[in-house]
Design an enzyme around this catalytic site. Structure first.
Site, mmCIF file in Angstrom:
data_model
loop_
_atom_site.group_PDB
_atom_site.id
_atom_site.type_symbol
_atom_site.label_atom_id
_atom_site.label_comp_id
_atom_site.label_asym_id
_atom_site.label_seq_id
_atom_site.Cartn_x
_atom_site.Cartn_y
_atom_site.Cartn_z
ATOM 1 N N LYS A 6 72.519 -116.889 19.142
ATOM 2 C CA LYS A 6 71.886 -117.059 17.835
ATOM 3 C C LYS A 6 72.898 -117.292 16.706
ATOM 4 C CE LYS A 6 67.461 -116.152 18.947
ATOM 5 N NZ LYS A 6 67.408 -115.147 19.974
ATOM 6 N N GLU A 53 63.379 -114.359 10.136
ATOM 7 C CA GLU A 53 62.437 -113.596 10.942
ATOM 8 C C GLU A 53 63.192 -113.188 12.194
ATOM 9 O OE1 GLU A 53 62.744 -116.848 11.207
ATOM 10 O OE2 GLU A 53 63.164 -116.835 13.368
ATOM 11 N N SER A 96 72.454 -116.260 27.795
ATOM 12 C CA SER A 96 72.249 -116.399 26.345
ATOM 13 C C SER A 96 72.653 -115.157 25.557
ATOM 14 C CB SER A 96 70.792 -116.749 26.062
ATOM 15 O OG SER A 96 69.916 -115.806 26.669
HETATM 16 C C1 PLP Z 1 66.382 -115.062 20.950
HETATM 17 C C2 PLP Z 1 66.917 -115.049 22.302
HETATM 18 C C3 PLP Z 1 66.432 -115.918 23.288
HETATM 19 C C4 PLP Z 1 65.236 -116.820 23.094
HETATM 20 O O1 PLP Z 1 65.363 -117.771 22.095
HETATM 21 P P1 PLP Z 1 65.622 -119.295 22.402
HETATM 22 O O2 PLP Z 1 65.434 -119.949 21.081
HETATM 23 O O3 PLP Z 1 64.626 -119.731 23.415
HETATM 24 O O4 PLP Z 1 67.003 -119.407 22.898
HETATM 25 C C5 PLP Z 1 67.051 -115.925 24.522
HETATM 26 N N1 PLP Z 1 68.085 -115.100 24.789
HETATM 27 C C6 PLP Z 1 68.566 -114.244 23.874
HETATM 28 C C7 PLP Z 1 69.702 -113.348 24.246
HETATM 29 C C8 PLP Z 1 68.008 -114.190 22.603
HETATM 30 O O5 PLP Z 1 68.496 -113.329 21.712
#
Ligand code: PLP
Length: 427
Positions: A114, A136, A409
């Site tokens: 993010k 948000e 992620s």
């Molecule tokens: C917010 C988040 C996601 C999901 O959001 P995307 O916009 O689909 O990437 C996935 N993994 C993590 C660790 C997140 O914080």
């Protein structure tokens, strides 16, 4: 939980949900920000001016060497880019399928991808002369990233968060407050991400002159889906160069989880033109196929019900809804995947069969998180664990020569309460 078919309850919040959006329901072919029929800009008049301004400033920033230099500097020295592409030797051996590499976005400052987008948009707010950020958050990762960037750039920050998510993600609430952000709990609707987005948009309508709305995924009205994708595309650019260096060939598959869709499109984008690279997005299958039990918008082929194209929060895309077009409740163990719509570019990639989407259950994600922890020494975020579970479920389809890049992620610190509560039963 079972529910008689044909009697899906209509949640009372739905009038609130659609009210601040969509004044225009036709689809002009030349509207910018379209992915096939999807995307667009379905917002009240008052938001058209700031969206045009944002689009214009973003276009200027793309060609502005000073902006780009500042962006690169912050990505490198503040966020910690480039992130490693790590060969997962023990996971590969354990699964006995394809060679698996992990793109380590979990190692970034604040613990998830993010921050890539938050830095980009934070710099745009500065460029527009706006002293305040509105954001948000679902899992809290985007709120933390926004609060972090706001503090670093000397901006004020207000974060809207559903009270259900505040309870699930108390640590992230504390982090945002520590960073000087104001966190406002949202009690409406299901008290999760989409309700937080509604409140953030209300705030933005009222304070457009002083505030930039720092949207956290490839959602919302144009230019957000395009702009957020561009800020996340650094993931795939790095991964492409790294895999070519390590393996002297392109991967056969990319795996990523799909909430709004930003980490997945960030990984996929640089490979879109490589037709032999299979793009696989994994959604939240929750605890069942019925409407309200999951957040799978693009997995109808697996029997997940309720997704149809529609407009939600400024964009035309696949939306989980009942037969009357009321937005459905969603469920996922993972707050970051718990949202009824998906980024419009994913809707288009799914229709074109350029990317495949599938959903895995809460339970499969939990087990995958434990497996990665014990084979690689990496505790993943629950969101990322969905991608691992998706890969595991599709193992029979792989050849030994296949080469996977899986986007990790985020890290699992924020999910330790959930893991502690639910994994005891597994050991
Ligand atoms: C917010 C988040 C996601 C999901 O959001 P995307 O916009 O689909 O990437 C996935 N993994 C993590 C660790 C997140 O914080």
């Amino acid at each position: 939980m079972t529910r008689p078919s044909g009697s899906v309850p209509i949640p009372s919040r739905c009038t609130i949900l659609v009210q601040p959006m969509s004044t225009q329901l036709t689809i002009p072919a030349t509207t910018p920000g379209r992915f096939g029929p999807y995307g667009g800009r379905y917002v009240p008049e008052t938001l058209m001016v700031p969206l045009f301004e944002l689009e214009r400033v973003y276009e200027l920033a793309k060609a502005d060497p000073a902006f780009q230099a500042r962006l690169q500097d912050l990505l490198k020295n503040f966020a910690g880019r480039p992130t490693p592409l790590q060969f997962a030797a023990r996971l590969t051996a354990k699964l006995g399928g394809p060679r698996i590499y992990l793109k380590r976005e979990d190692l970034l400052h604040t613990g998830a991808h993010k921050i890539n987008n938050a830095i980009g948009q934070g710099l745009l707010a500065v460029k527009m002369g706006k002293p305040r950020i509105i954001a948000e958050t679902g899992a809290g990762q985007h709120g933390v990233a926004s609060a972090t960037v706001a503090a670093h750039l000397g901006l004020q920050c207000t974060v809207y968060m559903g009270t259900e998510d505040m309870a699930r993600q108390a640590l992230n609430v504390a982090r945002m407050r520590m960073l000087g952000a104001e966190v406002i709990g949202v009690e409406s609707g299901s008290r999760t991400l989409k309700d937080a987005i509604n409140e953030a948009m209300r705030d933005w309508v009222t304070n457009v002159r002083t505030s930039h709305y720092l949207l956290g995924s490839v959602l919302g009205a144009h230019p957000y889906p395009t702009m957020v994708r561009d800020f996340q595309a650094v993931i795939g650019r790095e991964a492409r160069a790294q895999i070519l260096e390590a393996e002297k060939r392109l991967p056969t598959h990319l795996y990523a989880c799909v909430g709004g869709g930003s980490n997945s499109i960030g990984l996929f984008y640089e490979f879109l033109k490589d037709a032999d690279v299979k793009l696989v997005g994994i959604e939240a299958g929750g605890r069942g196929n019925g409407l309200g039990e999951h957040a799978a918008r693009l997995a109808a082929h697996q029997g997940f019900t309720g997704a149809r194209p529609g407009v939600l929060q400024g964009t035309y895309t696949y939306v989980l809804q009942n037969e009357d077009g009321q937005i459905a409740a969603t469920h996922s163990i993972s707050a970051g995947l718990d949202y009824p719509a998906v980024g419009p570019e994913h809707a288009w990639l799914a229709d074109q069969h350029r990317a495949e989407y599938a959903a895995v259950s809460d339970q499969a994600a939990l087990e995958a998180a434990q497996l990665l922890s014990r084979t690689e020494g990496i505790i993943p975020a629950l969101e990322s664990a969905h991608a691992i579970a998706g890969l595991i479920e599709r193992l029979p389809q792989f050849k030994p020569s296949d080469l996977v890049i899986l986007n990790l992620s985020g890290r699992g610190d924020k999910d330790m309460d959930t893991y502690t509560r639910l994994l005891g039963k597994l050991t």
